[in-house]
Design a protein around this motif. Structure first.
Motif, PDB file in Angstrom:
ATOM      1  N   ARG A   1      14.294   5.649  -6.492  1.00 12.24           N
ATOM      2  CA  ARG A   1      14.144   5.225  -5.101  1.00 12.24           C
ATOM      3  C   ARG A   1      15.362   4.455  -4.581  1.00 12.24           C
ATOM      4  NH1 ARG A   1      10.360   1.602  -7.536  1.00 12.24           N
ATOM      5  NH2 ARG A   1      10.797  -0.602  -7.205  1.00 12.24           N
ATOM      6  N   PHE A   2      16.252   4.096  -5.512  1.00 13.77           N
ATOM      7  CA  PHE A   2      17.470   3.394  -5.119  1.00 13.77           C
ATOM      8  C   PHE A   2      18.701   4.308  -5.116  1.00 13.77           C
ATOM      9  CE2 PHE A   2      14.777  -0.084  -6.763  1.00 13.77           C
ATOM     10  CZ  PHE A   2      14.743  -0.869  -5.618  1.00 13.77           C
TER      11      PHE A   2
ATOM     12  N   PRO B   1      12.631   1.291   3.764  1.00  9.66           N
ATOM     13  CA  PRO B   1      14.097   1.257   3.878  1.00  9.66           C
ATOM     14  C   PRO B   1      14.825   1.400   2.550  1.00  9.66           C
ATOM     15  CG  PRO B   1      13.269  -0.983   3.773  1.00  9.66           C
ATOM     16  CD  PRO B   1      12.077  -0.077   3.595  1.00  9.66           C
ATOM     17  N   TYR B   2      14.205   1.978   1.521  1.00  7.79           N
ATOM     18  CA  TYR B   2      14.896   2.148   0.243  1.00  7.79           C
ATOM     19  C   TYR B   2      16.102   3.069   0.413  1.00  7.79           C
ATOM     20  CZ  TYR B   2      10.870   0.003  -2.016  1.00  7.79           C
ATOM     21  OH  TYR B   2       9.882  -0.874  -2.400  1.00  7.79           O
ATOM     22  N   PRO B   3      17.166   2.838  -0.367  1.00  6.05           N
ATOM     23  CA  PRO B   3      18.359   3.698  -0.262  1.00  6.05           C
ATOM     24  C   PRO B   3      18.044   5.178  -0.475  1.00  6.05           C
ATOM     25  CG  PRO B   3      18.860   1.736  -1.553  1.00  6.05           C
ATOM     26  CD  PRO B   3      17.383   1.721  -1.313  1.00  6.05           C
TER      27      PRO B   3
ATOM     28  N   MET C   1       9.554   2.738 -12.887  1.00  4.85           N
ATOM     29  CA  MET C   1      10.553   3.277 -11.974  1.00  4.85           C
ATOM     30  C   MET C   1      10.139   4.651 -11.479  1.00  4.85           C
ATOM     31  SD  MET C   1      13.463   4.143 -14.853  1.00  4.85           S
ATOM     32  CE  MET C   1      14.468   5.219 -13.844  1.00  4.85           C
ATOM     33  N   ASP C   2      10.646   5.031 -10.320  1.00  3.66           N
ATOM     34  CA  ASP C   2      10.400   6.368  -9.781  1.00  3.66           C
ATOM     35  C   ASP C   2      11.274   7.390 -10.510  1.00  3.66           C
ATOM     36  OD1 ASP C   2       8.837   5.009  -8.016  1.00  3.66           O
ATOM     37  OD2 ASP C   2      10.042   5.428  -6.238  1.00  3.66           O
ATOM     38  N   LEU C   3      10.734   8.578 -10.723  1.00 10.41           N
ATOM     39  CA  LEU C   3      11.477   9.666 -11.356  1.00 10.41           C
ATOM     40  C   LEU C   3      11.766  10.755 -10.335  1.00 10.41           C
ATOM     41  CD1 LEU C   3       9.438  10.078 -14.672  1.00 10.41           C
ATOM     42  CD2 LEU C   3      11.433   8.625 -14.267  1.00 10.41           C
TER      43      LEU C   3
END
Length: 423
Positions: free
Chosen positions: A143-144, A242-244, A301-303
């Motif tokens: 997500r970043f 607003p995540y990158p 964490m997102d994958l």
């Protein structure tokens, strides 16, 4: 929209969490007479449970500051030496003289990209550091990662491993824990097929799903019990602003966490109930152990969706690697090409995530590797995490891995030693 609802829920709960933490401090303040009563401790315990149960856990720190190496207590500093959009290569620099550094084998520890952060292997790193020069893959939360960085799938994962191995010029032993055993095994196979001079000195695969047809676990059966379209419809969503990485398709961490918790729900409920009682009874040591474990376990964490779906299909549904059907950028991955890289496989007898025989299957696929370049270890009395963490790993598994690596660590020729003595 699922991710957006989750973020909205987090935002709504934020004031309540802040209030809970403030009131917890009030009930725990020793200047408050009620804090010494059962009622005060009970109120503080309930407020802490609420705050911890609704919190989003961030990536934990490494917390590896010092280690005993070569008979001295030295400082350790994690330093990023290579940066990619989805991964950093981290070097755990020990404050040792160069001569002592060179005595220890270089090890590339490939962490799982399966939901938890690389800090899950903190204990593994800490146990390796006294006798090894340790490097590690630190995967980045999807997500970043901006969409401009491109997609990340299983092919890209293998590309990363090859690039990292080539950066060492062949002077490294690679250790893959759990999920990355497949891409690491594939990367070495591809490098051997290309006759790449930068292949690692040895390869250690630990508790990984090389062939999930062997001793299938509940995790394997779950992945095979539904079509790929089900996973695409039900667990893939977009990262919100607003995540990158907004608008990137991911398998979000909060959905993974619900799956992790659901696998052993009764155990986790019992653990939180015990935390409540320990806080009331003033058992700080037990409470600290609970916090330490769950601060790591609940940090997810997102994958990348491409990587997740391709892994589900390739590894768990269609078993392409053991069938000889796996491809890397269109080229067949052929483990029979591995001739120069010694292989060690490690499994846990009680592993309920990667069944016995799934990792050892790599040995059968390396048909060109002589017996003198192979080793397999089945550790009694340990489950999945015990294969790479804890006292059994430290006292029984690691010594065998260390011996295997050093047996395949090239030594200086007799001529060089003679010349050194003369000089």
């Amino acid at each position: 929209m699922l991710y957006h609802f989750y973020e909205l829920n987090q935002a709504v709960l934020h004031p309540a969490r802040a209030a809970a933490e403030a009131y917890r401090l009030l009930w725990r303040n020793p200047l408050n007479p009620v804090s010494h009563s059962v009622m005060g401790r009970g109120a503080a315990a309930a407020l802490e449970l609420f705050e911890r149960s609704t919190r989003r856990y961030r990536k934990p720190d490494w917390e590896i500051d010092r280690v005993v190496a070569h008979g001295r207590d030295v400082a350790v500093k994690p330093v990023t030496v290579l940066t990619k959009p989805f991964c950093n290569l981290v070097h755990f620099q020990r404050d040792l003289p160069t001569a002592d550094q060179k005595k220890d084998p270089k090890v590339l520890l490939v962490a799982p990209m399966a939901g938890h952060f690389a800090t899950l292997l903190r204990g593994t790193v800490r146990d390796l550091l006294p006798d090894h020069d340790v490097y590690m893959t630190e995967w980045i939360d999807a997500r970043f990662v901006p969409r401009a960085a491109g997609a990340f799938d299983l092919d890209t994962y293998i590309d990363y491993i090859i690039e990292f191995l080539e950066a060492f010029g062949g002077d490294v032993h690679v250790v893959a824990v759990c999920q990355p055993t497949v891409p690491v095994f594939a990367a070495v196979s591809v490098m051997e097929a290309r006759r790449d001079r930068n292949v690692p000195r040895s390869m250690v695969l630990m508790a990984g799903p090389i062939d999930t047809r062997k001793s299938p676990t509940a995790v394997n059966k779950y992945a095979m019990g539904k079509p790929l379209s089900w996973f695409r419809r039900n667990v893939i969503t977009q990262v919100p602003w607003p995540y990158p990485g907004h608008m990137r398709l991911v398998y979000p961490g909060f959905l993974q966490l619900s799956g992790f918790m659901g696998m052993n729900l009764e155990r986790h409920v019992t653990a939180h109930r015990d935390l409540f009682h320990n806080l009331i009874q003033g058992d700080g040591d037990s409470a600290d152990k609970h916090r330490e474990f769950y601060d790591e376990f609940l940090a997810v964490m997102d994958l990348s969706a491409e990587y997740y779906l391709q892994t589900i299909e390739t590894v768990f549904m269609e078993h392409r690697l053991p069938k000889g059907e796996m491809r890397h950028h269109g080229t067949v991955v052929d483990p029979s090409k591995i001739k120069r890289v010694p292989l060690m496989t490690v499994e846990g007898h009680k592993d309920d995530i990667t069944g016995v025989g799934q990792t050892e299957a790599a040995q059968d696929l390396c048909t060109s590797l002589p017996d003198t370049m192979r080793a397999h270890h089945l550790q009694a009395g340990v489950g999945h995490y015990g294969v790479f963490n804890g006292s059994r790993f430290r006292n029984e598994i690691l010594p065998k891995v260390r011996t295997f690596m050093r047996a395949h660590q090239p030594r200086k020729s007799m001529l060089k030693r003679v010349l050194q003595r003369v000089v």
